[in-house]
Design an enzyme around this catalytic site. Structure first.
Site, PDB file in Angstrom:
ATOM      1  N   ASP A  30       0.827  -1.210   0.000  1.00  0.00           N
ATOM      2  CA  ASP A  30       0.000   0.000   0.000  1.00  0.00           C
ATOM      3  C   ASP A  30       0.865   1.265   0.000  1.00  0.00           C
ATOM      4  O   ASP A  30       1.197   1.824   1.042  1.00  0.00           O
ATOM      5  CB  ASP A  30      -0.928  -0.048   1.223  1.00  0.00           C
ATOM      6  CG  ASP A  30      -1.931   1.084   1.255  1.00  0.00           C
ATOM      7  OD1 ASP A  30      -1.830   2.014   0.428  1.00  0.00           O
ATOM      8  OD2 ASP A  30      -2.823   1.047   2.125  1.00  0.00           O
ATOM      9  N   SER A  63      -0.577   4.525   1.624  1.00  0.00           N
ATOM     10  CA  SER A  63      -0.379   4.612   3.075  1.00  0.00           C
ATOM     11  C   SER A  63       1.074   4.898   3.426  1.00  0.00           C
ATOM     12  O   SER A  63       1.357   5.752   4.268  1.00  0.00           O
ATOM     13  CB  SER A  63      -0.808   3.318   3.761  1.00  0.00           C
ATOM     14  OG  SER A  63      -2.205   3.187   3.698  1.00  0.00           O
TER      15      SER A  63
HETATM   16  P1  NAD Z   1      -7.730  10.166   2.132  1.00  0.00           P
HETATM   17  O1  NAD Z   1      -6.314  10.475   1.830  1.00  0.00           O
HETATM   18  O2  NAD Z   1      -8.657   9.861   1.025  1.00  0.00           O
HETATM   19  O3  NAD Z   1      -8.369  11.435   2.927  1.00  0.00           O
HETATM   20  C1  NAD Z   1      -7.737  11.981   4.063  1.00  0.00           C
HETATM   21  C2  NAD Z   1      -8.776  12.271   5.137  1.00  0.00           C
HETATM   22  O4  NAD Z   1      -9.549  13.415   4.766  1.00  0.00           O
HETATM   23  C3  NAD Z   1      -9.776  11.150   5.382  1.00  0.00           C
HETATM   24  O5  NAD Z   1      -9.715  10.761   6.736  1.00  0.00           O
HETATM   25  C4  NAD Z   1     -11.119  11.779   5.030  1.00  0.00           C
HETATM   26  O6  NAD Z   1     -12.184  11.286   5.836  1.00  0.00           O
HETATM   27  C5  NAD Z   1     -10.839  13.241   5.310  1.00  0.00           C
HETATM   28  N1  NAD Z   1     -11.797  14.185   4.719  1.00  0.00           N
HETATM   29  C6  NAD Z   1     -12.395  14.134   3.493  1.00  0.00           C
HETATM   30  N2  NAD Z   1     -13.230  15.167   3.345  1.00  0.00           N
HETATM   31  C7  NAD Z   1     -13.156  15.916   4.480  1.00  0.00           C
HETATM   32  C8  NAD Z   1     -13.793  17.113   4.913  1.00  0.00           C
HETATM   33  N3  NAD Z   1     -14.670  17.759   4.145  1.00  0.00           N
HETATM   34  N4  NAD Z   1     -13.485  17.583   6.140  1.00  0.00           N
HETATM   35  C9  NAD Z   1     -12.603  16.936   6.939  1.00  0.00           C
HETATM   36  N5  NAD Z   1     -11.975  15.802   6.582  1.00  0.00           N
HETATM   37  C10 NAD Z   1     -12.242  15.291   5.371  1.00  0.00           C
HETATM   38  O7  NAD Z   1      -7.835   9.037   3.220  1.00  0.00           O
HETATM   39  P2  NAD Z   1      -6.747   7.953   3.683  1.00  0.00           P
HETATM   40  O8  NAD Z   1      -5.726   8.593   4.515  1.00  0.00           O
HETATM   41  O9  NAD Z   1      -6.314   7.210   2.494  1.00  0.00           O
HETATM   42  O10 NAD Z   1      -7.613   7.024   4.623  1.00  0.00           O
HETATM   43  C11 NAD Z   1      -8.962   6.659   4.331  1.00  0.00           C
HETATM   44  C12 NAD Z   1      -9.395   5.500   5.206  1.00  0.00           C
HETATM   45  O11 NAD Z   1      -8.803   4.314   4.766  1.00  0.00           O
HETATM   46  C13 NAD Z   1      -9.057   5.644   6.669  1.00  0.00           C
HETATM   47  O12 NAD Z   1     -10.144   5.142   7.401  1.00  0.00           O
HETATM   48  C14 NAD Z   1      -7.879   4.728   6.824  1.00  0.00           C
HETATM   49  O13 NAD Z   1      -7.728   4.266   8.148  1.00  0.00           O
HETATM   50  C15 NAD Z   1      -8.250   3.639   5.880  1.00  0.00           C
HETATM   51  N6  NAD Z   1      -7.107   2.842   5.431  1.00  0.00           N
HETATM   52  C16 NAD Z   1      -7.242   1.489   5.345  1.00  0.00           C
HETATM   53  C17 NAD Z   1      -6.184   0.712   4.918  1.00  0.00           C
HETATM   54  C18 NAD Z   1      -6.297  -0.786   4.821  1.00  0.00           C
HETATM   55  O14 NAD Z   1      -7.268  -1.348   5.215  1.00  0.00           O
HETATM   56  N7  NAD Z   1      -5.296  -1.448   4.259  1.00  0.00           N
HETATM   57  C19 NAD Z   1      -4.996   1.306   4.566  1.00  0.00           C
HETATM   58  C20 NAD Z   1      -4.883   2.692   4.639  1.00  0.00           C
HETATM   59  C21 NAD Z   1      -5.962   3.443   5.069  1.00  0.00           C
END
Ligand code: NAD
Length: 379
Positions: free
Chosen positions: A129, A132
């Site tokens: 990933d 991440s």
């Molecule tokens: P992302 O980069 O798409 O977005 C960053 C953050 O911005 C997110 O938390 C999102 O909710 C937030 N956001 C979007 N619109 C917003 C608004 N209007 N106001 C405030 N915040 C806002 O997200 P990400 O970092 O890739 O993570 C997304 C999810 O995926 C998380 O829950 C993370 O824990 C999860 N995740 C899962 C795995 C896995 O299962 N392998 C790996 C990485 C991340």
């Protein structure tokens, strides 16, 4: 099987797709590794380090000649792949959205292009990933960049000459980057608050010792998609969020914005008026600047100064911590290559029905095969 690692052509890209550590691992799989001279310089890796790990160093043409697999950080040009085997795999951050013409040109070379940013977020693929691994480092670096631009200390200090107050840091968006920004800011002694639209973020923010601030209405409770991402919020929600943020931001020293919505422009969270309401000397770091920006006044690649407030819009933030970013990116690639190499025959064996391959394969046999990136047919 031969694997080629090319030097990045974009001057703004200091990362590299392999490290001496992953070269050794590929050698362990029975794979020959060729690295273009100078490929590691931006990440502090010398040719001699790659050589000591068992790689062959050479010019670009010799490196790619006869390669079964080509590794890059960014999508290579078709010309850079001349000499690779027919059907060779090319693995990189392919930046596929809105780049249909470039994908079509890549397809014509006959390679199988695999896009690392499309790795599905399933348990089996966690080690691959890149979103991440790189977002985590960007979140860390955002706090370091903010503290560099900020003319004051982050932790509270009690000295004989007086007490220095702790800085107040507000992190907007508590996904991978935001959570690391919170953790880093806490380690440096700041008073941290954070916001997100996904309810699951609340507990994560609080477990890192920060205070969660959000409009927690019915829409907020429904804001997370099945895939774990945020939805685009309604105009009504955005208006309520704006009131809350405007009031909170005035009292902050540093704001770090990380909010993204998959496949959409970044949500606008910090208006020009909010920036002007902050105290001079405050700093905003906009990690979403490459996707349109969370802050209205952020300029890509610049540190803008507005009424004494600095708005940091650095590009390629993981590249600002290149050695660590390369080491994690290279490991992400290795984890993918491991499922593509048949250990017995030591050759490439792509399982086309594997969900990781189905999600990432953009091109095959001269055509763009990914359903989401089909060339647009003229109306
Ligand atoms: P992302 O980069 O798409 O977005 C960053 C953050 O911005 C997110 O938390 C999102 O909710 C937030 N956001 C979007 N619109 C917003 C608004 N209007 N106001 C405030 N915040 C806002 O997200 P990400 O970092 O890739 O993570 C997304 C999810 O995926 C998380 O829950 C993370 O824990 C999860 N995740 C899962 C795995 C896995 O299962 N392998 C790996 C990485 C991340």
């Amino acid at each position: 099987m031969k694997l080629a690692v090319l030097r990045e052509r974009d001057p703004g890209e200091p990362r590299v797709a392999a490290t001496p550590d992953t070269v050794k691992r590929y050698r362990g799989l029975g794979v020959d590794v060729a690295v273009e001279s100078g490929a590691g310089i931006g990440s502090g890796i010398l040719d001699s380090d790659f050589d000591a790990a068992g790689a062959h160093l050479g010019a670009a043409a010799a490196t790619v000649d006869g390669a079964d697999a080509v590794l890059q950080v960014r999508r290579p040009t078709p010309a850079a792949l001349a000499g690779a085997r027919d059907g060779a795999i090319v693995v990189a951050l392919m930046d596929p959205f809105g780049n249909e013409a470039a994908l079509a040109a890549l397809a014509k070379t006959g390679v199988v292009a695999l896009a690392m940013e499309l790795i599905p977020r399933i348990t089996r693929a966690q080690a691959m990933d890149v979103l991440s691994s790189q977002a985590n480092l960007a979140g860390y670096r955002a706090v370091i960049d903010a503290s560099y631009e900020f003319g004051r200390a982050l932790p509270m200090m009690m000295t004989a000459a007086g007490t220095v107050p702790a800085a107040r840091i507000f992190v907007m968006g508590a996904g991978v980057a935001g959570l690391q920004a919170i953790a880093t800011a806490r380690r440096l002694g700041a008073i941290v608050t954070a916001t997100d639209v996904r309810p699951a973020a609340k507990e994560q923010v609080e477990s890192l010792g920060a205070k969660f601030i959000a409009v927690e209405d019915e829409e907020f409770r429904q804001a997370e998609t099945a895939a774990g991402y945020a939805k685009e919020m309604s105009k009504e929600y955005q208006a309520k969020q704006e009131v809350l943020v405007a009031e909170h931001i005035k009292k902050q020293d540093i704001v770090i914005t990380t909010a993204l919505i998959p496949g959409r422009p970044a949500p606008r969270l910090v208006s020009a008026a909010m920036v002007r309401a902050m105290r001079p000397g405050s700093v905003i770091v906009d990690l979403a600047v490459e996707r349109g920006g969370n802050c209205e006044l952020a300029k890509p690649g610049e540190v803008a100064l507005v009424d004494g407030v600095k708005i940091v819009g650095h590009l390629n933030v993981p590249g600002r911590i290149a050695a660590t970013a390369s080491s994690l990116y290279a490991k992400n690639l290795y984890a993918l290559l491991e499922i593509l190499v048949d250990k017995a025959t030591k050759s490439l064996a792509i399982k086309w029905d594997d969900e990781i391959i189905k999600a990432t394969a953009l091109t095959r046999d001269g055509a763009v095969i990914h359903p989401n990136f089909q060339p647009k047919t003229p109306a």
